[in-house]
Design an enzyme around this catalytic site. Structure first.
Site, PDB file in Angstrom:
ATOM      1  N   PHE A   1       0.829  -1.142   0.233  1.00 52.48           N
ATOM      2  CA  PHE A   1       0.036  -0.018  -0.018  1.00 52.48           C
ATOM      3  C   PHE A   1       0.860   1.280  -0.052  1.00 52.48           C
ATOM      4  O   PHE A   1       1.724   1.401   0.883  1.00 52.48           O
ATOM      5  CB  PHE A   1      -0.942   0.101   1.378  1.00 52.48           C
ATOM      6  CG  PHE A   1      -1.987  -1.079   1.376  1.00 52.48           C
ATOM      7  CD1 PHE A   1      -3.177  -0.739   0.924  1.00 52.48           C
ATOM      8  CD2 PHE A   1      -1.631  -2.260   2.037  1.00 52.48           C
ATOM      9  CE1 PHE A   1      -4.157  -1.668   0.991  1.00 52.48           C
ATOM     10  CE2 PHE A   1      -2.741  -3.228   2.112  1.00 52.48           C
ATOM     11  CZ  PHE A   1      -3.926  -2.947   1.734  1.00 52.48           C
ATOM     12  N   ASP A   2       0.709   2.153  -1.192  1.00 56.43           N
ATOM     13  CA  ASP A   2       1.225   3.671  -0.851  1.00 56.43           C
ATOM     14  C   ASP A   2       0.202   4.212   0.254  1.00 56.43           C
ATOM     15  O   ASP A   2      -0.706   3.433   0.805  1.00 56.43           O
ATOM     16  CB  ASP A   2       0.784   4.185  -2.113  1.00 56.43           C
ATOM     17  CG  ASP A   2       1.003   5.893  -1.977  1.00 56.43           C
ATOM     18  OD1 ASP A   2       2.247   6.025  -1.717  1.00 56.43           O
ATOM     19  OD2 ASP A   2       0.045   6.647  -2.294  1.00 56.43           O
TER      20      ASP A   2
END
Length: 233
Positions: A20-21
């Site tokens: 995940f960013d």
């Protein structure tokens, strides 16, 4: 958590990991960056243009400061001094609280419940990440790759390759979730399957990137389908 759990045939359709960013993907923090960047621009006697602000999204701090200085017509300014100013201000703003992006909390919770390894892969420096983890949950990720912990920042693939290596999983079996052109380029270059969810900047249609308008409704079946579709291509 051991990645070997995913070798079980019952879980073979799952991603080996979900990467995940942070800013704009999990939390709606880009508006806080807007405040800090504009305040610094005004401190320097100017205003940050819309085009420059959009170019900054997803970039590492040094590159962000270069864009800001050039946009103001002040390329001679020391990026380290500007970065220190921004870091101090954004730390204050982050402490006021970070709202989740739509559907992000539910997806992260579903991935964790399925015992799929997770990584947070962000261009933000570790000091900011530590504050954000108060919202995201310190047990939500098996590893965190911060922007000041890699040699080459996004759009280089190193951040995502680093996350996969730390988790002990093949990057080709990972799904990366991103919101910015810079982040999408990094994830795609790493070899991960990419799910893009635009926030502040529109994303062009790109081969190999599945785009959704929101993480609301995104589930494990969709993540698995991304890998299956790429394998069949």
């Amino acid at each position: 958590m051991s990645a070997t759990t995913l070798e079980d045939p019952l879980n073979s359709h799952h991603p080996a990991a979900v990467l995940f960013d942070m800013d704009g993907t999990l939390v709606d923090s880009e508006k806080l960056w807007d405040i800090a960047l504009q305040e610094l621009a005004r401190e320097y006697g100017g205003d940050l243009s819309v085009e420059a602000r959009q170019s900054i999204i997803g970039t590492a701090m040094a590159e962000s400061m270069r864009i800001l200085h050039d946009d103001l017509g002040q390329p001679e300014r020391d990026p380290a001094i500007s970065a220190a100013w921004i870091n101090a201000r954004i730390l204050e703003l982050f402490r006021t609280g970070l709202p989740w992006r739509p559907g992000a909390f539910e997806l992260l919770r579903a991935v964790r419940a399925a015992q799929i390894p997770t990584a947070l892969v962000t261009s933000s420096p570790r000091a900011l990440v530590e504050i954000a983890l108060d919202t995201l949950g310190r047990d939500s990720f098996d590893t965190v790759v911060a922007g000041d912990e890699v040699v080459a920042a996004k759009p280089h693939p190193e951040p995502y390759l680093t996350a996969a290596r730390r988790l002990g999983v093949p990057i080709e079996r990972c799904v990366a979730i991103e919101d910015s052109p810079t982040g999408v380029a990094s994830a795609l270059a790493s070899g991960a399957a990419v799910l893009a969810v635009p926030a502040e900047v529109a994303l062009a249609s790109t081969v190999g990137v599945h785009q959704v308008q929101s993480l609301t409704g995104v589930d494990l079946d969709l993540l698995a389908a991304l890998l299956a579709d790429r394998a069949a291509a």
